[in-house]
Motif scaffolding. Sequence first.
Motif, short mmCIF file in Angstrom:
data_model
loop_
_atom_site.label_atom_id
_atom_site.label_comp_id
_atom_site.label_asym_id
_atom_site.label_seq_id
_atom_site.Cartn_x
_atom_site.Cartn_y
_atom_site.Cartn_z
N UNK A 143 0.67 -1.13 0.05
CA UNK A 143 -0.12 0.09 -0.01
C UNK A 143 0.75 1.28 -0.04
N UNK A 144 2.21 1.14 -0.28
CA UNK A 144 3.06 2.27 -0.14
C UNK A 144 2.80 3.46 -1.10
N UNK A 145 2.04 2.94 -2.21
CA UNK A 145 1.87 3.99 -3.32
C UNK A 145 0.32 4.67 -3.20
N UNK A 146 -0.37 4.21 -2.31
CA UNK A 146 -1.70 4.91 -2.01
C UNK A 146 -2.01 5.87 -0.98
N UNK B 224 -10.59 -0.15 6.11
CA UNK B 224 -8.95 -0.08 6.31
C UNK B 224 -8.54 -0.77 7.71
N UNK B 225 -9.34 -0.22 8.74
CA UNK B 225 -8.73 -0.66 10.13
C UNK B 225 -9.02 -2.22 10.38
N UNK B 226 -10.06 -2.76 9.72
CA UNK B 226 -10.43 -4.15 10.00
C UNK B 226 -9.43 -4.99 9.29
N UNK B 227 -8.78 -4.39 7.77
CA UNK B 227 -7.74 -5.32 7.07
C UNK B 227 -6.24 -4.76 7.73
N UNK B 228 -6.08 -3.96 8.70
CA UNK B 228 -5.03 -3.59 9.11
C UNK B 228 -4.02 -2.59 8.09
N UNK B 229 -4.78 -1.84 7.46
CA UNK B 229 -4.23 -1.15 6.14
C UNK B 229 -4.15 0.31 6.94
N UNK B 230 -2.91 0.99 6.93
CA UNK B 230 -2.93 2.15 6.97
C UNK B 230 -2.21 3.00 5.82
N UNK B 231 -2.95 4.12 5.44
CA UNK B 231 -2.56 5.05 4.50
C UNK B 231 -2.50 6.28 4.77
N UNK B 232 -1.77 7.37 3.95
CA UNK B 232 -1.84 8.58 4.29
C UNK B 232 -3.30 9.07 4.01
N UNK B 233 -3.72 9.82 4.98
CA UNK B 233 -5.18 10.65 4.81
C UNK B 233 -4.97 11.86 4.55
N UNK B 234 -5.59 12.09 3.30
CA UNK B 234 -5.34 13.62 2.81
C UNK B 234 -6.67 14.44 2.94
N UNK B 235 -6.98 15.12 4.08
CA UNK B 235 -8.25 16.00 4.38
C UNK B 235 -8.42 17.01 3.37
N UNK B 236 -9.34 16.96 2.54
CA UNK B 236 -9.67 18.00 1.70
C UNK B 236 -10.13 19.32 2.42
N UNK B 237 -10.84 19.17 3.61
CA UNK B 237 -11.25 20.26 4.09
C UNK B 237 -10.20 21.11 5.47
N UNK C 197 -5.87 7.54 -4.44
CA UNK C 197 -4.84 7.98 -5.45
C UNK C 197 -3.92 6.71 -5.33
N UNK C 198 -3.90 5.92 -6.56
CA UNK C 198 -3.12 4.80 -6.93
C UNK C 198 -2.14 5.43 -7.64
N UNK C 199 -0.61 5.41 -7.22
CA UNK C 199 0.41 5.81 -8.00
C UNK C 199 1.24 4.25 -8.54
N UNK C 200 1.07 4.06 -9.84
CA UNK C 200 1.54 2.72 -10.37
C UNK C 200 3.27 3.06 -10.58
N UNK C 201 3.86 1.79 -10.78
CA UNK C 201 5.47 1.83 -10.66
C UNK C 201 5.91 2.49 -11.69
N UNK C 202 4.83 2.90 -12.74
CA UNK C 202 5.68 3.61 -13.92
C UNK C 202 5.11 5.16 -13.74
N UNK C 203 4.83 5.46 -12.49
CA UNK C 203 4.26 6.90 -12.18
C UNK C 203 2.99 7.24 -12.85
N UNK C 204 2.25 6.23 -13.58
CA UNK C 204 1.24 6.41 -13.78
C UNK C 204 0.21 6.67 -12.42
N UNK C 205 -0.56 7.72 -12.59
CA UNK C 205 -1.70 7.79 -11.42
C UNK C 205 -2.89 7.64 -11.76
N UNK C 206 -3.91 6.88 -10.91
CA UNK C 206 -5.42 6.52 -11.04
C UNK C 206 -5.98 6.86 -9.99
N UNK C 207 -7.09 7.55 -10.29
CA UNK C 207 -7.93 8.11 -9.14
C UNK C 207 -9.35 7.16 -9.04
#
Length: 131
Positions: free
Chosen positions: A38-41, A59-72, A95-105
């Motif tokens: 999940x490092x690129x998310x 995310x908490x149930x799965x044990x996933x920690x991601x950077x949270x970007x608060x838009x407000x 936001x998913x940043x792929x290995x080739x630096x292509x970004x998917x939203x």
Amino acid sequence: MKLLRWLIGRVVILVNFLTQPKSPKLSAERQQEIAELTKNLSLYHLPTCPFCVKVRRAMKREGIELPLMNIKDNNYAVREELVNGGGKPTVPCLKITHADNKVEWMYESNDIIAYLENLVKQGSASTATAA
């Protein structure tokens, strides 16, 4: 209307706090593996949005920690990044940043949850076959 929205937001936060799911007990290796997967998310969210709460709880149930970007958070740069990259100021958005630096939203809470669960599941399957 603004007062009602504020009040409902506080109720959402309170209910989430009172019914918070437990994080799974994961080994250090598994935690590291999930962090690597999940490092690129990053998740664009609002703290009081019920759909964002739904994603954060999954995310908490799965044990996933991601950077949270608060838009407000008086941080217009974060909101602008979401609008410029994803095309709309809708949350939750992964936001998913792929290995080739292509970004998917990725929008839609159910799609985000399914993506994250599948990512973690695939990671555990590859670990099991390697062992």
